[in-house]
Each structure stands twice: as structure tokens, then as C-alpha cells.
Write an enzyme that holds these catalytic residues in place. Structure first.
Site, PDB file in Angstrom:
ATOM      1  CB  VAL A 568      34.630  47.836  49.995  1.00  0.00           C
ATOM      2  CG1 VAL A 568      34.489  46.510  50.728  1.00  0.00           C
ATOM      3  CG2 VAL A 568      36.082  48.275  49.994  1.00  0.00           C
ATOM      4  CG  ASP A 569      37.374  42.928  46.940  1.00  0.00           C
ATOM      5  OD1 ASP A 569      36.957  42.635  45.803  1.00  0.00           O
ATOM      6  OD2 ASP A 569      38.320  42.345  47.501  1.00  0.00           O
ATOM      7  N   PRO A 570      33.606  43.411  45.801  1.00  0.00           N
ATOM      8  CG  PRO A 570      31.969  42.689  44.277  1.00  0.00           C
ATOM      9  CD  PRO A 570      32.550  42.371  45.625  1.00  0.00           C
TER      10      PRO A 570
END
Length: 892
Positions: A568-570
């Protein structure tokens, strides 16, 4: 000699010889086989030579005979290897028409011309139906499938009639100039072009395609014949050389996908493909060609429906599944001649409407015009019948005194492959030793997942939906495996420490098609080195570390993909950003600024924790991230924040989602994304982390107490004497463990900067209580372990992912706008957290794309290209992960 009746399907009505050829053989002048002297009977066992067209069922092969037909075994085609084995076992001498070639290597016996004729008629018929489904009535609609016509002249008459309509300007302007690409100039291409030439037409050179695609006429059709030197180039940059290409095609690559295909309306493909040669079009190429963009090559006519993309149809007459046109994975049939293939790897055989390119790839195309095809083929074959009929399969091959054209086409004789075709054995060995031959079930793809922690369940569950994917999960924690088993019963679960049991790990990696590493990020490079050694693809959700980046060239050389940053992040943050950037740049705009915030949080109803946080991810990673430095670009000025906790002083109040009480701080080095994202025009680039208000201030208090120190301390040695948190905190101040509680609070209050909020949080966490510590050597490791149990999610509690991109856009006319791309995801009812879904699902999707050839780029990769991020985002929407977008126009 016996001519075998074709039994492969009801449509196959061809024969290797027509009645007039048989008449020449028996010297009788009547019209059909029986009347011209041939004996019609079911029992053909007395014949020493049996000729046919298509493959013979294994149970109908007679031993000690000579057979001649198209065997489709010369590339060690997997589906026909049982047939080849039976031929060897039954001592059959096999003559394959496909290998009957002259001294220049040109085939002397083929249906090629009529495959081209039939294929062209069929694709024109399909084109009419496809354009109608897209809202365009065209003259092509009145051309039927080739088997509807008594002969090809009738079909040509229908094409001429359609051409007359086109010449009168009755082709809708809304579909623009139509360009037909013909690959090669052999018999197949010539047959197709003969039909095409019934239209009003103009031939153009490849270099004129861009101009014609944009400015050409709609009262005629355009043809471009693409030869090998038009699209094959040496990998080292040199020019095409035909002799060198024949010797080693692997030294060349094709530029067809970006120099020819973007300007094609219809591709008619009928050339032979060598497995060592580059493909014309790959699966990733399709994602680029089939994009829903406002392409400059597409007309925009008011009141008329817009074509989804320029490429409308492909007639793959070569009928080589997974070959030169890689996404043509399965031949179509005369009963069901067309399918739609879309950029998301879906195939629709039920309708002409919807997304995708129309594909026709019938593997017995000339069977639709059997009389003319048979007559043509038989005329080519007849001169070689006498050489075939003298064959005695029982005698040694050396005794067979036929012409070189026939003798060199003998694939098998006397129970073994002949010398020119011994390479088939090597091809089979390679196939059997490849990973695909090691499946638990034939044809099954294998995935090895390392780690069974927070995010594994959605990834494993996604992959095991496909019965052709077998997933093995290895973890050293039985509790994680037990929990995973309750959610994903189809996976094999193995309890092992993968970093210690290297021998078993090596075997498991070697047996896998893709390894998914969900281990701590510091271990990814070691797993990657093993994957490179064993030529196994790899996927991680983590950032590309310098150690991982250093492995890029080795991964390219090994021919594998190491996909990173698909969480998701990253991960999703990259993909949503690139989707917006590409759309803006394609429309002629540029990016002025990019500010991105993302964070995993407890849902508001579960957010009342001392830290304003709960852990669905590694506590150590969360805490240490607060001590990192950061770097970002602000109004063309680089801002650097040193490590050691200074980051927490740069907290910003965030108001883009007023319903949440949130703050944020910069994350890592944002400046590198100017080049990574291709937004060098941006004056501001900032990527940051979201937390609930109060988190950063409380963490600063923990830091002031030395609890985020990553250096070992004697007091926390795992083998040291038992200690409570109160005793440890007393030791921090050099006091005895029986210090009065209020006195300890006063000391902490002073140490944390006289902050009531920080003191209250430390008390609520139990760090001043008589609770035994599970000591892990360092303060931060000990605290992380404690918080993972203290602040985990309880039954019925859920987490939340928040993401927000603020993207500043400037258009060519000077106007500006802001684009707000947001994402809010809650944990679901299945027990999957929002964090596990938004990390595990894109990881699983990317893994599946590598398995199925949708991602082919080699080396260390992140999903920044359209043909990577677009299908992942599309499939995430199907899983209920739906971003939002808002556009705000700025006043001048």
C-alpha cells in the site's frame, strides 16, 4: 497408398489429394475418388503409406507404416508429445509436410495461400460485427464467414461489393482511416492480400503509418506489408541481417509493438515463429495497445461513439498459441471463430461488445474452403507421392532412396528420431527440467510464500482461487500458520526457519515459479540472491533497498523479475499517482506539485489507545521510522531533516479529510520520486505518514526516556535477571527499584518535557507498573515486543488505511487545477485487516501477473509503468478497494 478420412472435427473436409490427382495416379478420368479407380473402404491396413492432413488419433495409428501429415511436433509441442511417443513406439516412419523444403529452406507443400484467403475473409466478417457492436455500421457487415461461400470467387464478390461502398465514402468518418498490417510476404500473406486487393486500397511503407493513421482517407483502405527488416533490430543496436537472424534469432529484438502496432487497425499475421526469436506482441504490449486513452490516432466525431483504441482486430493465421502473438493463448474454432481479448487479460467468446481486440486464430483455416484448398495442396504434393510410396517403414532409414525434399522431412523412423530432428529430445528435456514440469499437478504453477504474518492471508487467498496455482507457505511461527490455515485451507503450510534451513529453502525456491517474500525487509536481498541463482521470480511489498537495487543487473542476466513495492505504501500510492500523472501528461499537461499522505490507523471507534495507535504491522518498523531522517522538495527548495527524532518536530496538522483528527510527518527521501515518477517539472514533492493527533508528541516522550534506543543495554539482556518495567524505569534515573511511585512519575514528567499528555500515555501503557519485561536486548526491540501485545487489535476491532494525493496540474493554456486522489479502506468482515488487504492483495495480484506473463520486464522493478499499475488497480477495484478523485479548478 491410403488416403485417410479426416476425423479431427466435423469441419475438416480437406484431403491431401483431390480426385484429379488420384486420377493421374490411377490413370482414369472420372470425377470422384471411387469413380477414378480408388477403393473406398474403412480398412486401410493393407496400405504401406497412409497420407492425411491433420494429426491422427493415437489409437488409430497402425504400426510399421509410413504416415504423412502435419504432426505439429517439431517444436516439441507439449500437447503432441504423446503422439510422437506413440509413433516411435509403433515403429512408424513419419513424414511431416511442414519440413518438406527446397534448398533455400522454402516450404514446397502447404495450404498457406488458402489459409490467408480464408483468414482474410473471416477477419473482415468479424470486423463488421465488432464495429457494429461498437456503434458503427460499416460495409464489412455484409461479408460472411468464408465457409458460407461455395467458392472463393463468391467471397471475393462480397468483398468487392463492400469495397464499392467504401469507395463511395460510406465508411463512417468516426472510425478514421483503416490500416491493415500484413506480416511477411509468403503464401499466407499473399493469399490474404489477394482478397484485400478487392477493396479500393493503397500500399504504404511502415514509416508512413503515423501520418496515414492520423490524416488518411476513409474512402479507401491502407495496407502495409511488414518484412523482417522493418521491425527486427540487433540487441546491440546494429542493423538487421537475414543470414545472422537465421543462425541466431535470439540476438535480435522486435520493435513491432511500438513502431508498427500503434497505427494498426487490423493485423493479419501468418509467419512462422521460432521459439528463440523475439515475439511480435507480448502480453504486456497488449496492455499498452489496448489502453482507453484519447489517442491522437483516433478520430473524435461529435455525436458518434469513440473507438476504445485503434487496434480493432488480429487475424493470427499462424495459429501458434503463446507464440509470436503471445496473448493468443488458445486457437479459436470454425464453430466459435472469434474472441475478445482485453488489456486485463480477460477473454470473451460470447459477445462482440465490450473491451478488447477481436482475435481470429482458427488452426484449420483452409478447411472452410476445402475443395480449392485441397486442389491447391494436392497439386504441390503430387510430385512427391512416388517418393513417399516407396518407403518401407520396416527397413532402415539408410535404405530409403527418395529425393532429399521427402527424406529430409522424415521426423521419425525405426523407433527413433532421425538425425535432423534429434533436437526435439533436447527441447523435451529442457521442458521436463523446467519449473513447469515440477508441478504437483501437470500444468500447475507454484508459488512459495515466505512468512505467514500480518499480510499473508489475503495474498494466499487470492492466489489459491485459481486451481492452477499451488501455494506453499513457510514460516517459523506456528501460531501464524494456524491462523492462516483457518483462512486459507488450500495452501500447503510448512513450519520452518527459512533463514536457517538453507538446504530445504534452496529446494523449495528451485521448485517454484515465484517466491513471495513477506519476511522482514532486511532479509529480502538474501532471498533475492537465491532467486537469481535458481532463476526464480520474486515479489516483495517492501521498498527497494540499496542492497536490493544492486542486484538489478544480476537479475536481468538471470532472466527473472524481482518485483518490489507492491503493497500500500509503497505500492498503491505509487500506482494511483502514476495513473494521474500519465493521464495528465497524455492530455498535454504537466505536474506542478505532488503531496502524498498515507497511514495505517485504528478505525476511529478503536482509536482510544495510549499511543493513538494500534499495530497491524511491525511495531519496530513504526517506531524506528520516527527516528529516520527525511528529505523533500518545497517550492523548488530541498528541505532536509536529520535523523534522531527531529522528524517528530515537523508534524503538520492535516485537514484534507475533516472527519479525521490526523497529523503527519515527512517520510524518507521524497526527492527521488521526481525522476522515478517522471515529474521533474514539479516544484514541490512530499510524501508523508499519517497518524492520529498526539501520536508524534507521545513518541517524542518515549524517545526522551531512551526507549527508542537501538543499542544493546545490559539491563535488557535476554538471559539477565528478571526485571519489571518499574524497576527498569527507576534504573533509567539511577534510582533503586523500590522508588515511591509518585516520585518516579515526577522524574518521568520532568524527563519528557513536563508534558501531561506524554506522562499519561506512559502510565496507561504500563511502563511504570510492576509487570515483568520480556527482554530483547535493546530498548526499542523490548518496547516493540511489549507494544505488539499491549496495543494489538482485539476481537471485533478493525483498522483503517488512509491515503490522500494532492496533485497540482498546469495545462498548456496556463490554467491550473488540483487533483485530490483519496483512498479509505477499513478492515473487513472476513477478519482481514485493512493493512493486510491493501498489502496482501496487490502482492497477490502482481504475483499472478508474473505467473501468467503479464509482467515480463526483468530485473529489480517497481510498478510505475501503465501495463503494471493499470491491471493491478483494476483488479483491486474488483476486490472493493476503490479510490476517489476530485478535481478543483484554480482561478487565474
Amino acid at each position: 497408398m491410403a488416403i485417410r478420412r479426416e476425423t479431427i472435427n466435423v469441419w475438416e473436409r480437406r484431403a491431401p489429394l483431390a480426385p484429379r490427382h488420384v486420377r493421374k495416379l490411377v490413370k482414369n478420368g472420372i470425377k470422384d475418388y471411387a469413380q477414378c479407380g480408388a477403393v473406398i473402404q474403412e480398412d486401410i491396413s493393407e496400405a504401406s503409406l497412409v497420407i492425411g492432413v491433420k494429426t491422427v488419433p493415437i489409437d488409430q495409428l497402425m504400426p510399421d507404416k509410413t504416415y504423412a501429415f502435419f504432426s505439429h511436433t517439431i517444436k516439441a509441442q507439449k500437447d503432441n508429445m504423446p503422439l510422437l511417443d506413440a509413433i516411435l513406439e509403433k515403429n512408424i516412419r513419419l513424414i511431416d509436410y511442414e519440413k518438406m523444403v527446397d534448398d533455400k529452406g522454402q516450404r514446397v507443400v502447404a495450404f498457406g495461400k488458402y489459409a490467408g484467403v480464408s483468414g482474410m475473409i473471416n477477419i473482415l466478417h468479424g470486423l463488421g460485427l465488432r464495429l457494429l457492436a461498437l456503434g458503427h455500421h460499416t460495409p464489412f457487415l455484409h461479408i460472411g464467414p468464408s465457409h458460407n461461400y461455395t467458392n472463393t470467387e463468391m467471397a471475393r464478390r462480397a468483398v468487392r461489393d463492400a469495397g464499392y461502398e467504401i469507395a463511395l465514402g460510406r465508411l463512417p468518418k468516426s472510425i478514421g482511416p483503416l490500416t491493415f498490417i500484413f506480416t511477411g510476404s509468403g503464401n499466407v500473406s499473399q493469399g490474404a492480400q489477394e482478397v484485400f486487393q478487392e477493396f479500393p486500397f493503397e500500399y504504404i511503407e511502415p514509416e508512413h503509418l503515423p501520418n496515414v493513421a492520423k490524416h488518411g482517407s476513409t474512402s479507401k483502405l491502407y495496407a502495409c506489408v511488414v518484412s523482417r527488416d522493418s521491425h527486427f533490430v540487433r540487441k546491440d543496436g546494429g542493423k538487421f541481417n537475414a543470414e545472422e537472424f537465421e543462425l541466431d534469432p535470439s540476438k535480435f529484438l522486435s520493435v513491432f509493438s511500438h513502431k508498427i502496432a500503434p497505427y494498426a487497425s487490423v493485423i493479419v499475421h501468418g509467419i512462422y515463429w521460432d521459439p528463440s526469436a523475439p515475439r511480435l506482441l507480448t502480453i504486456p504490449d497488449a496492455k499498452t495497445l489496448l489502453r482507453h486513452d484519447e489517442s491522437p490516432w483516433l478520430p473524435s466525431t461529435p455525436g458518434c461513439p469513440q473507438l476504445p483504441h485503434r487496434l480493432l482486430a488480429i487475424c493470427d493465421i499462424s495459429a501458434d498459441p503463446g507464440g509470436s502473438i503471445e496473448f493468443m493463448q488458445e486457437c479459436t474454432t470454425i464453430d466459435s471463430p472469434f474472441c475478445l481479448y482485453d488489456a486485463d487479460h480477460n477473454i470473451n467468446t460470447e459477445s462482440f461488445a465490450g473491451d478488447g481486440v477481436l482475435i481470429c486464430s482458427i488452426d484449420n483455416m483452409p478447411a472452410q474452403i476445402p475443395k480449392e484448398a485441397t486442389d491447391f495442396f494436392g497439386s504441390l504434393l503430387l510430385p512427391y507421392i512416388e517418393d513417399m510410396i516407396i518407403s518401407d517403414a520396416v527397413k532402415p532409414m539408410d535404405d530409403y532412396q527418395s529425393s532429399p525434399i521427402v527424406k529430409n522431412a522424415v521426423i521419425a523412423s525405426n523407433g527413433k528420431l532421425t538425425e535432423p530432428f534429434e533436437y526435439i529430445t533436447e527441447l523435451r528435456k529442457k521442458s521436463q527440467s523446467s519449473k513447469k514440469a515440477k508441478k504437483l499437478v501437470p500444468g500447475q504453477m507454484r508459488v512459495l510464500v515466505l512468512g505467514a504474518g500480518y499480510v499473508s492471508a489475503p495474498a494466499v487467498e487470492y492466489l489459491t482461487r485459481d486451481s492452477n496455482v499451488h501455494v506453499t507457505v513457510a514460516s517459523q511461527y506456528k501460531r501464524d500458520l494456524d491462523e492462516l490455515e483457518s483462512m486459507c485451507s488450500k495452501a500447503d503450510l510448512i513450519l520452518m526457519d527459512v533463514m536457517r534451513n538453507t538446504e530445504e529453502l534452496t529446494k523449495m525456491v528451485a521448485d517454484s515459479d515465484v517466491v513471495v517474500s513477506l519476511l522482514p525487509y532486511v532479509l529480502h536481498p538474501e532471498i533475492a540472491k537465491l532467486c537469481i541463482e535458481l532463476k526464480t521470480n520474486m515479489v516483495t511489498a517492501s521498498y527497494v533497498s540499496p542492497a536490493m537495487r544492486a542486484l538489478h543487473d544480476s537479475a536481468v542476466e538471470a532472466g527473472i523479475t524481482i518485483m518490489n513495492e507492491v503493497g500500500v505504501d509503497p505500492g498503491i500510492d505509487h500506482m494511483l499517482a502514476m495513473e494521474c500523472f500519465d493521464e495528465v501528461k497524455h492530455a498535454g499537461g504537466k505536474i506542478n506539485s505532488f503531496i502524498s499522505w498515507c497511514g495505517g490507523l485504528p478505525a476511529p471507534e478503536n482509536s482510544n489507545s495510549p499511543l493513538r495507535y494500534k499495530f497491524s504491522w511491525s511495531p519496530g518498523g513504526v517506531l524506528l521510522n520516527c527516528l529516520s531522517g527525511a528529505k523533500y522538495l518545497e517550492n523548488n527548495r530541498i528541505v532536509e531533516i536529520p535523523g534522531g527524532g527531529t522528524l517528530l518536530d515537523k508534524t503538520q496538522e492535516l485537514n484534507f479529510m475533516p472527519g479525521f483528527n490526523i497529523e503527519g510527518f515527512p517520510n524518507r527521501d521524497s526527492t527521488v520520486y521526481g525522476s522515478e515518477y517522471g515529474i521533474e517539472s514539479a516544484k514541490t514533492i512530499l510524501r508523508g505518514t499519517i497518524r492520529y493527533k498526539g501520536f508524534c508528541d507521545i513518541v517524542k516522550g518515549l524517545m526522551k526516556l531512551g526507549l527508542l534506543n537501538s543499542e544493546p543495554v545490559v539491563e535488557l539482556h535476554p538471559n539477565g535477571p528478571e526485571k519489571t518495567w518499574k524497576a527498569y524505569m527507576c534504573g533509567v534515573f539511577g534510582k533503586s527499584h523500590d522508588l515511591f511511585g509518585d516520585t518516579l512519575k515526577d522524574l518521568v514528567f520532568e524527563q519528557v518535557g513536563r508534558s501531561e499528555q506524554r506522562l499519561q500515555a506512559i502510565e496507561q501503557l504500563g511502563l511504570l507498573e510492576e509487570e515483568l519485561i520480556d527482554m530483547k536486548g535493546t530498548p526499542v526491540a523490548t518496547l516493540s515486543n511489549f507494544l505488539s501485545k499491549k496495543l494489538n487489535y482485539g476481537p471485533g476491532e478493525r483498522d483503517l488505511i488512509l491515503m490522500h494525493h494532492n496533485i497540482g496540474v498546469q495545462w498548456a493554456d496556463g490554467s491550473e487545477e488540483e487533483r485530490h486522489v483519496g483512498l479509505v479502506v477499513y478492515g473487513d468482515a472476513k477478519g482481514h485487516s485493512a493493512m493486510s488487504r491493501t498489502v496482501g492483495l496487490p502482492t497477490g495480484i502482481a504475483t499472478k501477473m508474473i505467473l501468467e506473463g503479464e509482467i515480463q520486464k526483468k530485473g529489480v522493478q517497481i510498478p510505475l509503468s501503465h501495463n503494471m499499475y493499470s491491471p493491478i488497480l483494476s483488479r483491486l477495484k474488483q476486490e472493493g478497494i476503490n479510490p476517489t478523485e476530485e478535481i478543483l479548478i484554480k482561478r487565474r
